[in-house]
Design a protein around this motif. Structure first.
Motif, PDB file in Angstrom:
ATOM      1  N   VAL A   1      -3.933  -0.761  -3.074  1.00 53.19           N
ATOM      2  CA  VAL A   1      -4.979  -0.590  -2.364  1.00 53.19           C
ATOM      3  C   VAL A   1      -6.027  -1.680  -2.193  1.00 53.19           C
ATOM      4  O   VAL A   1      -6.091  -2.438  -3.512  1.00 53.19           O
ATOM      5  CB  VAL A   1      -5.706   0.843  -2.514  1.00 53.19           C
ATOM      6  CG1 VAL A   1      -4.935   2.109  -2.560  1.00 53.19           C
ATOM      7  CG2 VAL A   1      -6.424   0.913  -3.844  1.00 53.19           C
ATOM      8  N   ARG A   2      -6.556  -1.844  -1.232  1.00 52.04           N
ATOM      9  CA  ARG A   2      -7.809  -3.029  -0.966  1.00 52.04           C
ATOM     10  C   ARG A   2      -8.841  -2.199  -1.137  1.00 52.04           C
ATOM     11  O   ARG A   2      -9.045  -0.985  -0.604  1.00 52.04           O
ATOM     12  CB  ARG A   2      -7.506  -3.760   0.273  1.00 52.04           C
ATOM     13  CG  ARG A   2      -6.669  -4.764   0.181  1.00 52.04           C
ATOM     14  CD  ARG A   2      -6.577  -5.629   1.509  1.00 52.04           C
ATOM     15  NE  ARG A   2      -7.109  -5.026   2.780  1.00 52.04           N
ATOM     16  CZ  ARG A   2      -6.463  -4.525   3.549  1.00 52.04           C
ATOM     17  NH1 ARG A   2      -5.249  -4.232   3.494  1.00 52.04           N
ATOM     18  NH2 ARG A   2      -7.015  -3.849   4.608  1.00 52.04           N
ATOM     19  N   ILE A   3      -9.860  -2.376  -1.928  1.00 51.26           N
ATOM     20  CA  ILE A   3     -10.992  -2.098  -1.787  1.00 51.26           C
ATOM     21  C   ILE A   3     -12.257  -2.590  -0.842  1.00 51.26           C
ATOM     22  O   ILE A   3     -12.335  -3.720  -1.096  1.00 51.26           O
ATOM     23  CB  ILE A   3     -11.977  -1.930  -3.297  1.00 51.26           C
ATOM     24  CG1 ILE A   3     -11.005  -1.201  -4.408  1.00 51.26           C
ATOM     25  CG2 ILE A   3     -13.385  -1.136  -3.083  1.00 51.26           C
ATOM     26  CD1 ILE A   3     -10.497   0.285  -4.159  1.00 51.26           C
ATOM     27  N   GLU A   4     -12.844  -1.990   0.142  1.00 56.36           N
ATOM     28  CA  GLU A   4     -13.736  -2.445   0.842  1.00 56.36           C
ATOM     29  C   GLU A   4     -15.031  -1.816   1.155  1.00 56.36           C
ATOM     30  O   GLU A   4     -15.308  -1.015   0.357  1.00 56.36           O
ATOM     31  CB  GLU A   4     -12.858  -2.419   2.384  1.00 56.36           C
ATOM     32  CG  GLU A   4     -11.486  -3.064   2.535  1.00 56.36           C
ATOM     33  CD  GLU A   4     -10.925  -3.116   3.858  1.00 56.36           C
ATOM     34  OE1 GLU A   4     -11.391  -2.418   4.696  1.00 56.36           O
ATOM     35  OE2 GLU A   4      -9.826  -3.865   4.153  1.00 56.36           O
TER      36      GLU A   4
ATOM     37  N   VAL B   1     -25.409   4.618  -5.278  1.00 51.70           N
ATOM     38  CA  VAL B   1     -23.902   4.738  -5.280  1.00 51.70           C
ATOM     39  C   VAL B   1     -23.296   4.314  -3.865  1.00 51.70           C
ATOM     40  O   VAL B   1     -23.801   4.600  -2.869  1.00 51.70           O
ATOM     41  CB  VAL B   1     -23.685   6.516  -5.490  1.00 51.70           C
ATOM     42  CG1 VAL B   1     -22.168   6.647  -5.189  1.00 51.70           C
ATOM     43  CG2 VAL B   1     -24.147   6.751  -6.586  1.00 51.70           C
ATOM     44  N   ARG B   2     -22.360   3.515  -4.344  1.00 53.45           N
ATOM     45  CA  ARG B   2     -21.805   3.287  -3.035  1.00 53.45           C
ATOM     46  C   ARG B   2     -20.314   3.926  -2.673  1.00 53.45           C
ATOM     47  O   ARG B   2     -19.986   4.097  -3.676  1.00 53.45           O
ATOM     48  CB  ARG B   2     -21.390   1.505  -3.231  1.00 53.45           C
ATOM     49  CG  ARG B   2     -22.506   0.712  -3.434  1.00 53.45           C
ATOM     50  CD  ARG B   2     -22.501  -0.656  -3.334  1.00 53.45           C
ATOM     51  NE  ARG B   2     -22.405  -0.833  -1.827  1.00 53.45           N
ATOM     52  CZ  ARG B   2     -21.706  -1.955  -1.371  1.00 53.45           C
ATOM     53  NH1 ARG B   2     -21.046  -2.799  -2.061  1.00 53.45           N
ATOM     54  NH2 ARG B   2     -21.505  -2.034   0.102  1.00 53.45           N
ATOM     55  N   PHE B   3     -20.008   4.146  -1.558  1.00 54.97           N
ATOM     56  CA  PHE B   3     -18.801   5.050  -1.005  1.00 54.97           C
ATOM     57  C   PHE B   3     -17.737   4.072  -0.554  1.00 54.97           C
ATOM     58  O   PHE B   3     -17.869   3.636   0.626  1.00 54.97           O
ATOM     59  CB  PHE B   3     -19.337   6.070  -0.186  1.00 54.97           C
ATOM     60  CG  PHE B   3     -20.299   6.984  -0.778  1.00 54.97           C
ATOM     61  CD1 PHE B   3     -19.523   8.159  -1.480  1.00 54.97           C
ATOM     62  CD2 PHE B   3     -21.643   6.924  -0.821  1.00 54.97           C
ATOM     63  CE1 PHE B   3     -20.345   9.029  -2.147  1.00 54.97           C
ATOM     64  CE2 PHE B   3     -22.480   7.703  -1.433  1.00 54.97           C
ATOM     65  CZ  PHE B   3     -21.889   8.679  -1.890  1.00 54.97           C
ATOM     66  N   LEU B   4     -17.050   3.138  -1.531  1.00 58.10           N
ATOM     67  CA  LEU B   4     -16.140   2.123  -1.128  1.00 58.10           C
ATOM     68  C   LEU B   4     -14.819   2.843  -0.396  1.00 58.10           C
ATOM     69  O   LEU B   4     -14.622   3.818  -0.768  1.00 58.10           O
ATOM     70  CB  LEU B   4     -15.869   1.433  -2.352  1.00 58.10           C
ATOM     71  CG  LEU B   4     -17.074   0.889  -3.298  1.00 58.10           C
ATOM     72  CD1 LEU B   4     -16.422   0.296  -4.487  1.00 58.10           C
ATOM     73  CD2 LEU B   4     -17.637  -0.113  -2.513  1.00 58.10           C
ATOM     74  N   THR B   5     -14.691   1.929   0.639  1.00 59.09           N
ATOM     75  CA  THR B   5     -13.559   2.569   1.485  1.00 59.09           C
ATOM     76  C   THR B   5     -12.180   2.069   0.678  1.00 59.09           C
ATOM     77  O   THR B   5     -12.206   0.777   0.525  1.00 59.09           O
ATOM     78  CB  THR B   5     -13.635   1.814   2.839  1.00 59.09           C
ATOM     79  OG1 THR B   5     -14.809   2.305   3.509  1.00 59.09           O
ATOM     80  CG2 THR B   5     -12.432   2.083   3.721  1.00 59.09           C
ATOM     81  N   VAL B   6     -11.307   2.568   0.577  1.00 60.80           N
ATOM     82  CA  VAL B   6      -9.663   2.509  -0.003  1.00 60.80           C
ATOM     83  C   VAL B   6      -8.926   2.379   1.169  1.00 60.80           C
ATOM     84  O   VAL B   6      -8.927   3.354   2.060  1.00 60.80           O
ATOM     85  CB  VAL B   6      -9.374   3.581  -0.728  1.00 60.80           C
ATOM     86  CG1 VAL B   6      -8.019   3.439  -1.225  1.00 60.80           C
ATOM     87  CG2 VAL B   6     -10.526   3.902  -2.036  1.00 60.80           C
TER      88      VAL B   6
END
Length: 163
Positions: A129-132, A149-154
């Motif tokens: 997966v890429r973390i965006e 807290v960051r809600f990183l997109t997978v």
């Protein structure tokens, strides 16, 4: 109350505000790591389903080269994955991915790629997966010297598909 539980209460409320009520959840516990939950939101009006982790942000992530972990300052993140249809077999894999900062000392950040060693969900070709940057859920400020807290997109990584 365990250390970091106040963060998880705030994170869950933030997810519910941003995504609506969850339609299910699973909990995964790993030896030596506190429980990671994965919440499912949807199907949404467009048929998509959003999965979000809850537990990775309990403590700040620490660079593997750091000798002493700061229990307050440092990056915190949860992971968010949007799929066109439900794929609940992704729950365990997302929990494993969310536990990697605690287990392997990996700091999850935008621009990174993580190899999973298994399909992202049953039958998926993607094994990484890429973390965006966050897209569905805005950052959650915590205050008291703690990073938001960051809600990183997978995103399934197409460069590591099986043929």
């Amino acid at each position: 109350m365990q250390p970091g539980d106040d963060v998880l209460v705030a994170v869950e409320a933030h997810l519910l505000t941003a995504l609506g009520g969850d339609s299910g959840r699973a909990s995964v516990t790993f030896l030596g790591v506190q429980r990671i939950d994965v919440l499912r939101f949807g199907p949404r009006s467009d048929g998509s389903v959003v999965y979000a982790t809850l537990g990775a942000s309990r403590a700040p992530m620490v660079e593997p080269t750091e000798m002493i972990a700061d229990p307050v300052a440092g990056p915190r993140a949860e992971l968010v994955l949007r799929l066109d249809e439900p794929r609940d077999s992704v729950l365990r894999t997302l929990a494993v991915l969310a536990a990697t900062p605690s287990v392997e000392g990996l700091v999850l950040r935008p621009g990174g790629t993580v190899r999973l060693g298994e399909p992202l969900w049953s039958g998926a070709a993607a094994r990484a997966v890429r973390i965006e940057e966050p897209s569905l859920v805005p950052d959650l400020p915590l205050g008291d010297g703690r990073d938001a807290v960051r809600f990183l997109t997978v995103v399934p990584d197409g460069s590591t598909m099986e043929s």
